[in-house]
Design a protein around this motif. Sequence first.
Motif, short mmCIF file in Angstrom:
data_model
loop_
_atom_site.label_atom_id
_atom_site.label_comp_id
_atom_site.label_asym_id
_atom_site.label_seq_id
_atom_site.Cartn_x
_atom_site.Cartn_y
_atom_site.Cartn_z
N UNK A 1 33.56 44.15 43.34
CA UNK A 1 34.21 43.12 43.13
C UNK A 1 34.89 43.24 41.74
N UNK A 2 36.11 42.36 41.57
CA UNK A 2 36.66 42.54 40.44
C UNK A 2 37.35 41.12 40.28
N UNK A 3 37.97 40.57 38.87
CA UNK A 3 38.21 39.27 38.78
C UNK A 3 39.78 39.49 37.85
N UNK A 4 40.73 38.67 38.19
CA UNK A 4 42.15 38.82 37.62
C UNK A 4 42.35 37.44 37.41
N UNK A 5 42.95 37.04 36.22
CA UNK A 5 43.52 35.74 35.71
C UNK A 5 45.07 35.97 35.75
N UNK A 6 45.42 34.91 36.54
CA UNK A 6 47.21 35.26 36.82
C UNK A 6 47.88 34.17 36.13
N UNK A 7 48.45 34.38 35.14
CA UNK A 7 49.17 33.18 34.57
C UNK A 7 50.86 32.83 34.63
N UNK B 1 35.75 29.38 29.31
CA UNK B 1 34.48 29.82 29.82
C UNK B 1 34.28 29.98 31.23
N UNK B 2 35.01 29.54 31.91
CA UNK B 2 34.91 30.11 33.41
C UNK B 2 35.32 31.49 33.59
N UNK B 3 36.52 31.51 33.11
CA UNK B 3 37.16 32.91 33.29
C UNK B 3 36.21 34.12 32.62
N UNK B 4 35.67 33.82 31.42
CA UNK B 4 34.87 34.63 30.80
C UNK B 4 33.49 35.06 31.38
N UNK B 5 32.75 33.99 31.97
CA UNK B 5 31.76 34.06 32.60
C UNK B 5 31.76 34.82 34.06
N UNK B 6 32.99 34.74 34.84
CA UNK B 6 33.34 35.12 36.05
C UNK B 6 33.58 36.98 35.55
N UNK B 7 34.39 36.99 34.61
CA UNK B 7 34.64 38.51 34.18
C UNK B 7 33.62 39.26 33.68
N UNK B 8 32.85 38.85 32.77
CA UNK B 8 32.09 39.50 31.75
C UNK B 8 30.58 39.41 32.36
N UNK B 9 30.03 38.58 33.26
CA UNK B 9 28.88 38.14 33.72
C UNK B 9 28.59 38.47 35.24
N UNK B 10 29.57 37.46 35.97
CA UNK B 10 29.26 37.59 37.27
C UNK B 10 29.66 38.86 38.17
N UNK B 11 30.79 39.23 37.70
CA UNK B 11 31.35 40.69 38.42
C UNK B 11 30.35 41.61 37.96
N UNK B 12 30.04 42.04 36.81
CA UNK B 12 29.31 43.21 36.46
C UNK B 12 27.79 43.11 37.29
N UNK B 13 27.36 41.84 37.25
CA UNK B 13 26.15 41.49 37.86
C UNK B 13 26.05 41.86 39.29
#
Length: 128
Positions: free
Chosen positions: A102-108, A80-92
């Motif tokens: 801005x961009x977002x990356x999740x590093x596993x 939920x956190x990652x999805x919100x950051x990637x698909x809502x916060x960054x585009x907004x």
Amino acid sequence: MVADTDSWEQKLAQVLEDDPQVIRYVKNHNLGFIIPYTLNGEEHQYTPDFIACLDDGHGLEDPLQLIIEVTGEKKKDKAAKVGTARTLWVPAVNHHGGFGRWAFVEIDDPWDAQNLLSHYYGVSSSTR
């Protein structure tokens, strides 16, 4: 650097230190940078792990601000956190235009972080 996990965040910090494309970075600890999200109808606050400013070809005056999340095990709240950051916060924030790019990356896998970060070099605008 204050690390929430023993070696993963420390390894990522070392990658950021050694990367010539990284202009600066910060561990997001007590900075107040949060992203609100909802899970099961309840409001929560997400504090990403790092923010890095990258030279992605636009010059030092217009860096790409990359939100970086270091992920261990997959959990529902993490999605939920990652999805919100990637698909809502960054585009907004990119649509607003007043806070840079801005961009977002999740590093596993922090041992592969350099490879993942290289995808952001030379991009014009990202909503990853």
